[in-house]
Design a protein around this motif. Structure first.
Motif, PDB file in Angstrom:
ATOM      1  N   TYR A   1       0.835  -1.204   0.000  1.00  0.00           N
ATOM      2  CA  TYR A   1       0.000   0.000   0.000  1.00  0.00           C
ATOM      3  C   TYR A   1       0.872   1.257   0.000  1.00  0.00           C
ATOM      4  CZ  TYR A   1      -3.295   3.573   1.372  1.00  0.00           C
ATOM      5  OH  TYR A   1      -4.038   4.725   1.419  1.00  0.00           O
ATOM      6  N   PHE A   2       1.917   1.276   0.806  1.00  0.00           N
ATOM      7  CA  PHE A   2       2.822   2.423   0.867  1.00  0.00           C
ATOM      8  C   PHE A   2       3.454   2.692  -0.493  1.00  0.00           C
ATOM      9  CE2 PHE A   2       7.119   4.116   1.403  1.00  0.00           C
ATOM     10  CZ  PHE A   2       6.845   5.312   2.060  1.00  0.00           C
ATOM     11  N   LEU A   3       3.909   1.654  -1.177  1.00  0.00           N
ATOM     12  CA  LEU A   3       4.512   1.823  -2.499  1.00  0.00           C
ATOM     13  C   LEU A   3       3.493   2.340  -3.509  1.00  0.00           C
ATOM     14  CD1 LEU A   3       6.748  -1.369  -2.659  1.00  0.00           C
ATOM     15  CD2 LEU A   3       7.499   0.999  -2.336  1.00  0.00           C
ATOM     16  N   TYR A   4       2.271   1.811  -3.491  1.00  0.00           N
ATOM     17  CA  TYR A   4       1.230   2.258  -4.422  1.00  0.00           C
ATOM     18  C   TYR A   4       0.858   3.717  -4.182  1.00  0.00           C
ATOM     19  CZ  TYR A   4      -3.415   3.129  -6.221  1.00  0.00           C
ATOM     20  OH  TYR A   4      -4.499   3.707  -6.827  1.00  0.00           O
ATOM     21  N   ILE A   5       0.591   4.087  -2.952  1.00  0.00           N
ATOM     22  CA  ILE A   5       0.097   5.428  -2.633  1.00  0.00           C
ATOM     23  C   ILE A   5       1.151   6.498  -2.906  1.00  0.00           C
ATOM     24  CG2 ILE A   5       0.638   5.810  -0.190  1.00  0.00           C
ATOM     25  CD1 ILE A   5      -2.817   6.081  -1.745  1.00  0.00           C
ATOM     26  N   ASN A   6       2.429   6.097  -2.951  1.00  0.00           N
ATOM     27  CA  ASN A   6       3.493   7.043  -3.260  1.00  0.00           C
ATOM     28  C   ASN A   6       3.945   6.962  -4.717  1.00  0.00           C
ATOM     29  OD1 ASN A   6       4.158   8.542  -0.765  1.00  0.00           O
ATOM     30  ND2 ASN A   6       4.259   6.476   0.041  1.00  0.00           N
ATOM     31  N   GLY A   7       3.193   6.245  -5.543  1.00  0.00           N
ATOM     32  CA  GLY A   7       3.435   6.246  -6.978  1.00  0.00           C
ATOM     33  C   GLY A   7       4.463   5.258  -7.478  1.00  0.00           C
ATOM     34  N   PHE A   8       4.888   4.311  -6.642  1.00  0.00           N
ATOM     35  CA  PHE A   8       5.902   3.347  -7.066  1.00  0.00           C
ATOM     36  C   PHE A   8       5.315   2.070  -7.643  1.00  0.00           C
ATOM     37  CE2 PHE A   8       8.183   5.870  -3.879  1.00  0.00           C
ATOM     38  CZ  PHE A   8       9.237   6.292  -4.670  1.00  0.00           C
ATOM     39  N   GLY A   9       4.015   1.926  -7.554  1.00  0.00           N
ATOM     40  CA  GLY A   9       3.373   0.728  -8.082  1.00  0.00           C
ATOM     41  C   GLY A   9       2.059   1.069  -8.735  1.00  0.00           C
ATOM     42  N   ALA A  10       1.475   0.107  -9.406  1.00  0.00           N
ATOM     43  CA  ALA A  10       0.195   0.313 -10.081  1.00  0.00           C
ATOM     44  C   ALA A  10      -0.745  -0.824  -9.720  1.00  0.00           C
ATOM     45  CB  ALA A  10       0.399   0.366 -11.589  1.00  0.00           C
ATOM     46  N   VAL A  11      -2.034  -0.526  -9.764  1.00  0.00           N
ATOM     47  CA  VAL A  11      -3.052  -1.542  -9.569  1.00  0.00           C
ATOM     48  C   VAL A  11      -3.583  -1.903 -10.944  1.00  0.00           C
ATOM     49  CG1 VAL A  11      -5.316  -2.047  -8.604  1.00  0.00           C
ATOM     50  CG2 VAL A  11      -3.670  -0.721  -7.279  1.00  0.00           C
ATOM     51  N   SER A  12      -3.457  -3.161 -11.300  1.00  0.00           N
ATOM     52  CA  SER A  12      -3.853  -3.619 -12.625  1.00  0.00           C
ATOM     53  C   SER A  12      -4.991  -4.622 -12.503  1.00  0.00           C
ATOM     54  CB  SER A  12      -2.655  -4.271 -13.319  1.00  0.00           C
ATOM     55  OG  SER A  12      -3.024  -4.756 -14.571  1.00  0.00           O
ATOM     56  N   ASN A  13      -6.081  -4.341 -13.203  1.00  0.00           N
ATOM     57  CA  ASN A  13      -7.223  -5.233 -13.244  1.00  0.00           C
ATOM     58  C   ASN A  13      -7.594  -5.410 -14.711  1.00  0.00           C
ATOM     59  OD1 ASN A  13      -9.430  -6.770 -12.623  1.00  0.00           O
ATOM     60  ND2 ASN A  13     -10.713  -5.041 -12.046  1.00  0.00           N
ATOM     61  N   LYS A  14      -6.768  -6.145 -15.437  1.00  0.00           N
ATOM     62  CA  LYS A  14      -6.965  -6.276 -16.877  1.00  0.00           C
ATOM     63  C   LYS A  14      -6.685  -7.699 -17.309  1.00  0.00           C
ATOM     64  CE  LYS A  14      -2.271  -4.960 -18.280  1.00  0.00           C
ATOM     65  NZ  LYS A  14      -1.699  -5.949 -17.455  1.00  0.00           N
ATOM     66  N   SER A  15      -7.189  -8.021 -18.497  1.00  0.00           N
ATOM     67  CA  SER A  15      -6.824  -9.276 -19.136  1.00  0.00           C
ATOM     68  C   SER A  15      -6.430  -8.939 -20.567  1.00  0.00           C
ATOM     69  CB  SER A  15      -7.984 -10.275 -19.107  1.00  0.00           C
ATOM     70  OG  SER A  15      -9.068  -9.786 -19.858  1.00  0.00           O
ATOM     71  N   ALA A  16      -5.424  -9.632 -21.062  1.00  0.00           N
ATOM     72  CA  ALA A  16      -4.925  -9.352 -22.408  1.00  0.00           C
ATOM     73  C   ALA A  16      -4.216 -10.582 -22.944  1.00  0.00           C
ATOM     74  CB  ALA A  16      -3.960  -8.169 -22.391  1.00  0.00           C
ATOM     75  N   LEU A  17      -4.266 -10.725 -24.260  1.00  0.00           N
ATOM     76  CA  LEU A  17      -3.480 -11.791 -24.883  1.00  0.00           C
ATOM     77  C   LEU A  17      -1.999 -11.473 -24.803  1.00  0.00           C
ATOM     78  CD1 LEU A  17      -5.576 -12.595 -28.076  1.00  0.00           C
ATOM     79  CD2 LEU A  17      -5.377 -13.940 -25.980  1.00  0.00           C
ATOM     80  N   MET A  18      -1.686 -10.155 -24.906  1.00  0.00           N
ATOM     81  CA  MET A  18      -0.301  -9.708 -24.819  1.00  0.00           C
ATOM     82  C   MET A  18      -0.303  -8.280 -24.292  1.00  0.00           C
ATOM     83  SD  MET A  18       2.252  -7.678 -26.585  1.00  0.00           S
ATOM     84  CE  MET A  18       1.465  -7.280 -28.093  1.00  0.00           C
ATOM     85  N   TYR A  19       0.582  -7.985 -23.345  1.00  0.00           N
ATOM     86  CA  TYR A  19       0.734  -6.627 -22.822  1.00  0.00           C
ATOM     87  C   TYR A  19       2.192  -6.430 -22.444  1.00  0.00           C
ATOM     88  CZ  TYR A  19      -0.182  -2.261 -20.456  1.00  0.00           C
ATOM     89  OH  TYR A  19      -0.188  -0.937 -20.099  1.00  0.00           O
TER      90      TYR A  19
END
Length: 125
Positions: free
Chosen positions: A16-34
């Motif tokens: 949570y600390f890393l996300y809230i300070n911009g060091f991580g992302a929350v990803s809720n996706k599906s893809a054949l390739m990304y």
């Protein structure tokens, strides 16, 4: 048992600390390739969202530019304020926009994919 709970709580607090300070992302996706990052990506049949926190060191006007090359589907990029209200929206019909940001305020950069195939480049100044 108590050790496991404390370890789990510590790890979740760090994430949570890393996300809230911009060091991580929350990803809720599906893809054949990304393959990509916040500044650009290539993807195939991508559906879902990616959310990342942004903070700016000083108050100023920031210009966002989205270079978008899609062969199908749709991609919309939104900048949300600290109350999660949209303050800027970029898409193929509106690729450039500017906004006055407030120093050290938290903003959320949200990528919304709808069965999208192609690539993008996002920059801001």
């Amino acid at each position: 048992m108590l050790y496991s709970i404390l370890l789990f709580t510590g790890i979740m607090s760090l994430v949570y600390f890393l996300y809230i300070n911009g060091f991580g992302a929350v990803s809720n996706k599906s893809a054949l390739m990304y393959i990509g990052s916040i500044s650009g990506a290539r993807f195939a049949s991508c559906t879902g969202t990616i959310k990342r926190v942004l903070r700016f060191k000083e108050s100023r006007v920031v210009c966002f530019a989205l270079d978008l090359n899609l062969s199908k589907g749709k991609l919309v990029v939104e900048l949300l304020d600290k109350n999660k209200c949209p303050v800027l929206t970029l898409s193929d019909s509106n690729p450039v926009d500017r906004i006055e940001v407030i120093a050290k305020q938290r903003y959320y950069l949200v990528f919304k994919y709808q069965s999208a195939t192609g690539d993008y480049s996002l920059r801001w100044e």
